[in-house]
Design an enzyme around this catalytic site. Sequence first.
Site, PDB file in Angstrom:
ATOM      1  N   HIS A  95     -73.952   1.065 -18.988  1.00  0.00           N
ATOM      2  CA  HIS A  95     -75.123   0.970 -18.162  1.00  0.00           C
ATOM      3  C   HIS A  95     -75.400   2.196 -17.458  1.00  0.00           C
ATOM      4  O   HIS A  95     -76.652   2.379 -16.960  1.00  0.00           O
ATOM      5  CB  HIS A  95     -75.094  -0.235 -17.209  1.00  0.00           C
ATOM      6  CG  HIS A  95     -75.194  -1.471 -17.825  1.00  0.00           C
ATOM      7  ND1 HIS A  95     -76.112  -2.334 -17.973  1.00  0.00           N
ATOM      8  CD2 HIS A  95     -74.165  -2.340 -18.451  1.00  0.00           C
ATOM      9  CE1 HIS A  95     -76.108  -3.506 -18.409  1.00  0.00           C
ATOM     10  NE2 HIS A  95     -74.860  -3.512 -18.810  1.00  0.00           N
TER      11      HIS A  95
ATOM     12  N   ASP B  67     -79.227   8.864 -13.658  1.00  0.00           N
ATOM     13  CA  ASP B  67     -79.125   7.341 -13.575  1.00  0.00           C
ATOM     14  C   ASP B  67     -79.171   6.954 -15.100  1.00  0.00           C
ATOM     15  O   ASP B  67     -79.796   7.565 -15.883  1.00  0.00           O
ATOM     16  CB  ASP B  67     -80.485   6.790 -13.085  1.00  0.00           C
ATOM     17  CG  ASP B  67     -80.229   5.610 -12.346  1.00  0.00           C
ATOM     18  OD1 ASP B  67     -79.344   4.796 -12.632  1.00  0.00           O
ATOM     19  OD2 ASP B  67     -80.894   5.454 -11.103  1.00  0.00           O
TER      20      ASP B  67
HETATM   21  C1  GDG Z   1     -77.260  -0.041 -13.114  1.00  0.00           C
HETATM   22  C2  GDG Z   1     -77.444   1.672 -13.597  1.00  0.00           C
HETATM   23  C3  GDG Z   1     -79.233   0.941 -15.135  1.00  0.00           C
HETATM   24  C4  GDG Z   1     -82.577  -2.972  -5.401  1.00  0.00           C
HETATM   25  N1  GDG Z   1     -82.699  -3.240  -4.145  1.00  0.00           N
HETATM   26  C5  GDG Z   1     -83.074  -4.572  -4.359  1.00  0.00           C
HETATM   27  C6  GDG Z   1     -83.171  -5.228  -5.522  1.00  0.00           C
HETATM   28  N2  GDG Z   1     -82.742  -3.986  -6.297  1.00  0.00           N
HETATM   29  C7  GDG Z   1     -82.851  -4.374  -7.862  1.00  0.00           C
HETATM   30  C8  GDG Z   1     -83.891  -3.300  -8.418  1.00  0.00           C
HETATM   31  C9  GDG Z   1     -83.079  -3.268  -9.871  1.00  0.00           C
HETATM   32  C10 GDG Z   1     -81.973  -3.232  -9.541  1.00  0.00           C
HETATM   33  O1  GDG Z   1     -81.678  -4.044  -8.365  1.00  0.00           O
HETATM   34  C11 GDG Z   1     -81.319  -1.908  -9.740  1.00  0.00           C
HETATM   35  O2  GDG Z   1     -81.057  -1.284 -10.674  1.00  0.00           O
HETATM   36  P1  GDG Z   1     -81.177  -0.017 -11.206  1.00  0.00           P
HETATM   37  O3  GDG Z   1     -81.216   0.284 -12.708  1.00  0.00           O
HETATM   38  O4  GDG Z   1     -82.397   0.829 -10.284  1.00  0.00           O
HETATM   39  O5  GDG Z   1     -79.785   0.814 -10.687  1.00  0.00           O
HETATM   40  P2  GDG Z   1     -78.237   0.137 -10.575  1.00  0.00           P
HETATM   41  O6  GDG Z   1     -78.033  -0.620  -9.718  1.00  0.00           O
HETATM   42  O7  GDG Z   1     -77.563   1.660 -10.296  1.00  0.00           O
HETATM   43  O8  GDG Z   1     -77.955  -0.479 -12.109  1.00  0.00           O
HETATM   44  C12 GDG Z   1     -78.866   1.723 -13.892  1.00  0.00           C
HETATM   45  C13 GDG Z   1     -78.836  -0.517 -14.407  1.00  0.00           C
HETATM   46  O9  GDG Z   1     -77.471  -0.638 -14.217  1.00  0.00           O
HETATM   47  C14 GDG Z   1     -78.851  -1.493 -15.741  1.00  0.00           C
HETATM   48  O10 GDG Z   1     -78.296  -1.119 -17.218  1.00  0.00           O
HETATM   49  O11 GDG Z   1     -80.657   0.988 -15.170  1.00  0.00           O
HETATM   50  O12 GDG Z   1     -79.127   3.317 -14.431  1.00  0.00           O
HETATM   51  O13 GDG Z   1     -77.018   2.696 -12.710  1.00  0.00           O
HETATM   52  O14 GDG Z   1     -83.598  -4.469 -10.592  1.00  0.00           O
HETATM   53  O15 GDG Z   1     -85.016  -4.096  -8.455  1.00  0.00           O
HETATM   54  N3  GDG Z   1     -83.322  -6.409  -5.958  1.00  0.00           N
HETATM   55  C15 GDG Z   1     -83.543  -7.288  -4.790  1.00  0.00           C
HETATM   56  N4  GDG Z   1     -83.572  -6.815  -3.356  1.00  0.00           N
HETATM   57  C16 GDG Z   1     -83.303  -5.455  -3.258  1.00  0.00           C
HETATM   58  O16 GDG Z   1     -83.300  -5.071  -1.640  1.00  0.00           O
HETATM   59  N5  GDG Z   1     -83.770  -8.555  -4.901  1.00  0.00           N
END
Ligand code: GDG
Length: 480
Positions: free
Chosen positions: A156, A368
């Site tokens: 990821h 990322d």
């Molecule tokens: C890893 C990789 C890759 C965030 N704050 C809250 C919340 N979130 C949710 C977001 C989003 C998820 O968490 C975060 O996903 P990201 O992709 O932005 O980043 P990582 O956590 O680092 O994820 C990344 C991912 O895996 C998938 O393959 O894209 O690059 O690092 O969905 O909306 N959700 C809630 N409350 C929050 O305060 N409910």
Amino acid sequence: MSRLIIVSNRVAPISEGGPAAGGLAVGVYDALKETGGMWFGWSGDVLSSGQPQIAVEERGPVTFATIGLLRRDYDQYYRGFSNATLWPAFHYRADLVQYDRHDFEGYRRVNAWLAQQLVPLLRDDDVIWVHDYHLIPFAQALRAAGVHNRIGFFLHIPFPASQVLLAVPPHRELVEALCSFDLLGFQTKPDLRAFCDYIVNEAGGSVERLDDGLTRIDAFGQTLRAGDYPIGVYPDEIAELAKAGERGKPVRTLKATLHGRKVIMSVDRLDYSKGLVERFRAFERLLDQAPSQRNRVSFVQIAPPTRADLHAYQDIRLRLEAESGRINGRFAELDWTPIWYIHRQYERAVLAALFRASHVGYVTPLRDGMNLVAKEYVSAQDPDDPGVLVLSCFAGAAQELTGALIVNPFDTDGMADALAVALAMPVAERQARHRDMLAQLRQNNVSVWRDRFMRDLSRVGKREAGASAAAGVVPMPLAD
Ligand code: GDG
């Protein structure tokens, strides 16, 4: 139809039909419901003593099998090697890499132990799909335990350039372990290229592009396939959530407080890879360079806590608190707070509604793998009056979301300029950019991502009995 076995560090809490789980968890759970199968991983419990036992819960055709970790295993496998060594290195932060040989031993030991726990639950024709950097040695451990099933792996996070990966002392063992999988999935083509570069130039292996678009890898006496599988979201569901929340209390409160000012919105786990300090400084630069924006725009940063027991995460929190305080101190007026820095979690539906209510989505990680927030922001917009996405060129999402204003997060002036352009962008241009990006998100939603990976995994040849022994795999020690 073969059963699907998902293995991930944490098993996502799924509330049937509920909005709590993200697209990834729902996408994977949908696949499990279709084929029947099991989701196996750590329960999230840390035990100070005793022998962790698997808890098995059946929900229709899906079995959830979870197990706790002993404190020492948690410290070495999760806090230590996974999050203090691999996470910074894979995000190009060699300066933050902390390496301890005992943690690496613990990482391998826990992978071997988890694999041993899974083996009795497996059937011969199960297809196994392992997720993320915590579990790089998992296929090697299963092979050592005599498992010949098809095993795929999806990373990821980014796969780093060789010169960065070399900063992790056991880099060779890690890449060799990856070669025990049958199919490796990366988020983007640059990640796949970085892996191939290591195979050819550091491991003395070979890579060949095949007619089906996959890459054949020959290294460490193993043959496998690799490809890029950019992860998606369910854009239409997010749009529904966002619309439903339009008249909800959080959005009403936000609008009432803003008195017609514009909003720049960011949501990230409070992680040093997300580029928050650089982002705050670029917003400050905007206020410096364009005094007309003062008292006309507020920047809302939601940053829920994460891995708060690691030093590097305590450090980024302190730096961010200092920066937001300093910038607010410089510019705030009695009726205007420039930066709202909110260190807590919100419900998924609330986030979607806030995305829709904001004028700019400000997503500028230093690195990322993909960045789902960028995709969620675009999905949540009103197509008639969409906000503008300002997106880092170092997010995997930038490969697909070319309708965003793409910025370099190390270029403070460039980011400030992009914010100014975004805030002033005419509606016709916003609509056109949004239309292109939404079409891309629909075309590659999370089901498409999952189905492509599973289709490719089902096509790779099953390993012959004895193949792993021929590759010289050494069984790993079990947990005490
Ligand atoms: C890893 C990789 C890759 C965030 N704050 C809250 C919340 N979130 C949710 C977001 C989003 C998820 O968490 C975060 O996903 P990201 O992709 O932005 O980043 P990582 O956590 O680092 O994820 C990344 C991912 O895996 C998938 O393959 O894209 O690059 O690092 O969905 O909306 N959700 C809630 N409350 C929050 O305060 N409910």
